[in-house]
Enzyme design. Structure first.
Site, PDB file in Angstrom:
ATOM      1  N   LYS A 204     -44.743 -21.605  -9.580  1.00  0.00           N
ATOM      2  CA  LYS A 204     -44.638 -21.307  -8.154  1.00  0.00           C
ATOM      3  C   LYS A 204     -45.319 -22.305  -7.238  1.00  0.00           C
ATOM      4  O   LYS A 204     -46.400 -22.795  -7.527  1.00  0.00           O
ATOM      5  CB  LYS A 204     -45.297 -19.958  -7.899  1.00  0.00           C
ATOM      6  CG  LYS A 204     -44.568 -18.787  -8.478  1.00  0.00           C
ATOM      7  CD  LYS A 204     -45.418 -17.612  -8.157  1.00  0.00           C
ATOM      8  CE  LYS A 204     -44.846 -16.276  -8.377  1.00  0.00           C
ATOM      9  NZ  LYS A 204     -45.954 -15.314  -8.180  1.00  0.00           N
ATOM     10  N   GLY A 355     -54.110 -24.279 -17.113  1.00  0.00           N
ATOM     11  CA  GLY A 355     -54.109 -23.577 -18.390  1.00  0.00           C
ATOM     12  C   GLY A 355     -52.826 -23.759 -19.173  1.00  0.00           C
ATOM     13  O   GLY A 355     -52.851 -24.124 -20.357  1.00  0.00           O
TER      14      GLY A 355
HETATM   15  P1  ADP Z   1     -50.674 -24.172 -15.117  1.00  0.00           P
HETATM   16  O1  ADP Z   1     -51.228 -22.947 -15.804  1.00  0.00           O
HETATM   17  O2  ADP Z   1     -50.746 -25.385 -15.987  1.00  0.00           O
HETATM   18  O3  ADP Z   1     -51.269 -24.393 -13.769  1.00  0.00           O
HETATM   19  P2  ADP Z   1     -48.390 -22.710 -14.131  1.00  0.00           P
HETATM   20  O4  ADP Z   1     -49.057 -21.426 -14.482  1.00  0.00           O
HETATM   21  O5  ADP Z   1     -48.243 -23.044 -12.705  1.00  0.00           O
HETATM   22  O6  ADP Z   1     -49.092 -23.925 -14.906  1.00  0.00           O
HETATM   23  O7  ADP Z   1     -46.904 -22.718 -14.693  1.00  0.00           O
HETATM   24  C1  ADP Z   1     -46.557 -22.496 -16.024  1.00  0.00           C
HETATM   25  C2  ADP Z   1     -45.295 -21.696 -16.130  1.00  0.00           C
HETATM   26  O8  ADP Z   1     -44.233 -22.222 -15.341  1.00  0.00           O
HETATM   27  C3  ADP Z   1     -44.771 -21.676 -17.548  1.00  0.00           C
HETATM   28  O9  ADP Z   1     -44.914 -20.386 -18.070  1.00  0.00           O
HETATM   29  C4  ADP Z   1     -43.307 -22.073 -17.410  1.00  0.00           C
HETATM   30  O10 ADP Z   1     -42.432 -21.297 -18.196  1.00  0.00           O
HETATM   31  C5  ADP Z   1     -43.031 -21.850 -15.941  1.00  0.00           C
HETATM   32  N1  ADP Z   1     -41.900 -22.655 -15.467  1.00  0.00           N
HETATM   33  C6  ADP Z   1     -41.745 -23.994 -15.536  1.00  0.00           C
HETATM   34  N2  ADP Z   1     -40.565 -24.374 -15.052  1.00  0.00           N
HETATM   35  C7  ADP Z   1     -39.912 -23.249 -14.667  1.00  0.00           C
HETATM   36  C8  ADP Z   1     -38.628 -22.971 -14.087  1.00  0.00           C
HETATM   37  N3  ADP Z   1     -37.762 -23.972 -13.821  1.00  0.00           N
HETATM   38  N4  ADP Z   1     -38.304 -21.690 -13.827  1.00  0.00           N
HETATM   39  C9  ADP Z   1     -39.181 -20.697 -14.106  1.00  0.00           C
HETATM   40  N5  ADP Z   1     -40.404 -20.885 -14.644  1.00  0.00           N
HETATM   41  C10 ADP Z   1     -40.776 -22.144 -14.918  1.00  0.00           C
HETATM   42 MG    MG Z   2     -50.848 -20.859 -15.502  1.00  0.00          MG
END
Ligand code: ADP
Ligand code: MG
Length: 399
Positions: A204, A355
């Protein structure tokens, strides 16, 4: 000015309280992954070797202090005993577990400590005042020690009693893990060698607003993939089918693009799927051709090439957020290819924060292929936002 580190303290014979991150995954009393305990060993071993009397504090899971029934469940579930037992197998000194967070049993265990020995205290979150940074609790815990060391990077963005409160009453320093995190993340965020490319993805836009904002001001290029790219594409007037969209962030996305002066680069093609499922029907389509009933779940091959091209010659790379739904094999390619491209850059400082991003890199086999993979999900995000982390800010400067 730099913060004091554990090397700056004279710890011989002193009671040293160390806030560690022993928040490990536990299932039916068994530790599923001891990585967080292992990460704390350099600091603990240093203190053992230098004759400190070590008091370890950590939280484990969450404890609900509002609903008594839930509290009883949480307390039973998040007992620190198995963690202390695990630590005892990883270290060559006496480890005493105290199943309470205050009182005579704890005070006696601390008084009985000999140089180089360890007391592990029960889960800090058993105390209601912990997450409120309650001064009475902080003062009590501080009274058990002579000095305080913070080595729980995953918790330094929280101003709790065990992360900030205790440090208000005692001489304080960073442990080796936090020192390394600060050094690596600062080098990337505050003193980057250029070109500096940031790659942002994940689910998001709303989770990452402050990260995008900060990195747009300091990076030379910001490549955006993952679910959040679709809100940006929508803001450009593109049809995005059933892809992830945050309607209430479209104006913000427009504003970011207007201010980015061409720094912000969006995907040009996608792997789209008929459903959010491993066995969905998939297609590769360019922007403008996302079918109305499909959703974008990964960046496409042209985008991979575009992003690789933007990465060429980069001297600093920060990556946060998977490029697609990497948990499902058909949508892991973008993340894998970008991971590979970053890890193959020569002479670049490469840092992963977040994470899920760290988990993705490790799961895909890139554990040792980056300059640094941060151990703190939320903490590394806040660092990338340019925020001051309270658990670090409170630590004394070097004299
Ligand atoms: P981080 O924990 O590294 O900050 P986020 O929590 O923001 O990362 O995002 C990780 C999630 O985003 C993953 O579970 C992944 O499945 C999801 N994601 C990535 N691309 C998409 C997409 N195109 N549509 C839906 N979800 C997505
Ligand atoms: Mg995350």
């Amino acid at each position: 000015m730099a913060k004091q580190t554990v090397r700056d303290l004279d710890v011989k014979g002193k009671r040293v309280i160390v806030r560690v991150d022993f928040n490990v995954p536990i299932k039916e009393g068994k530790i599923k992954d001891d990585n967080r305990i292992v990460q704390a060993l350099p600091t603990i071993n240093y203190l053992v070797e230098h004759g400190a009397r070590i008091i370890l504090l950590s939280h484990l899971g969450k404890v609900d202090h509002k609903d008594p029934a839930q509290k009883a469940i949480d307390i039973a579930k998040n007992d620190m005993a198995p963690v202390a037992a695990k630590l005892a197998t990883l270290i060559k000194t006496k480890v005493t577990f105290v199943p309470v967070t205050r009182g005579t049993e704890l005070e006696k265990a601390v008084a009985d400590l000999k140089d180089g020995e360890i007391v592990v205290v029960q889960n800090t979150r058993y105390e209601k005042g912990e997450s409120k940074n309650d001064p009475e609790l902080s003062k009590y815990w501080a009274s058990l020690g002579d000095m305080f060391v913070t080595d729980a990077f995953g918790s330094v963005h929280r101003a709790h009693s065990s992360t900030v409160g205790i440090a208000e009453f005692l001489p304080s320093a960073l442990g080796f893990l936090v020192e390394k995190e600060v050094e690596m993340l600062s080098a990337a965020v505050y003193n980057p060698k250029r070109p500096f490319v940031a790659i942002l993805g994940g689910a998001k836009v709303s989770d990452k607003i402050a990260v995008i904002e900060n990195l747009l001001t300091i990076a030379d290029k910001v490549l955006v993939g993952g679910g959040m790219a679709y809100t940006f594409l929508k803001a450009e007037g593109k049809e995005i089918g059933k892809s992830l969209l945050e309607l209430d962030r479209i104006d913000m996305a427009k504003d970011f693009m207007a201010r980015s002066q061409g720094k912000l680069i969006l995907p040009i093609d996608h792997i789209v799927a008929s459903a959010f499922a491993e066995d969905a029907t998939t297609k590769i389509v360019d922007n403008d051709h996302i079918p109305a009933d499909y959703m974008g779940l990964d960046i496409g091959p042209k985008t991979i090439e575009l992003f690789k091209h933007e990465l060429l010659g980069a001297k600093t790379v920060i990556w946060n957020g998977p490029m697609g739904v990497f948990e499902m094999k058909p949508f892991a390619k973008g993340t894998l290819e970008i991971c590979t491209a970053i890890s193959e850059l020569s002479g670049a400082m490469t840092v992963i924060g977040g994470g899920d991003s760290a988990a993705a890199a490790i799961q895909l086999g890139f554990k040792d292929k980056f300059t640094h993979i941060s151990t703190g999900g939320g903490a590394s995000l806040e660092f990338m936002e340019g925020k001051e982390l309270p658990g670090i800010a409170i630590i004394q400067e070097k004299k």
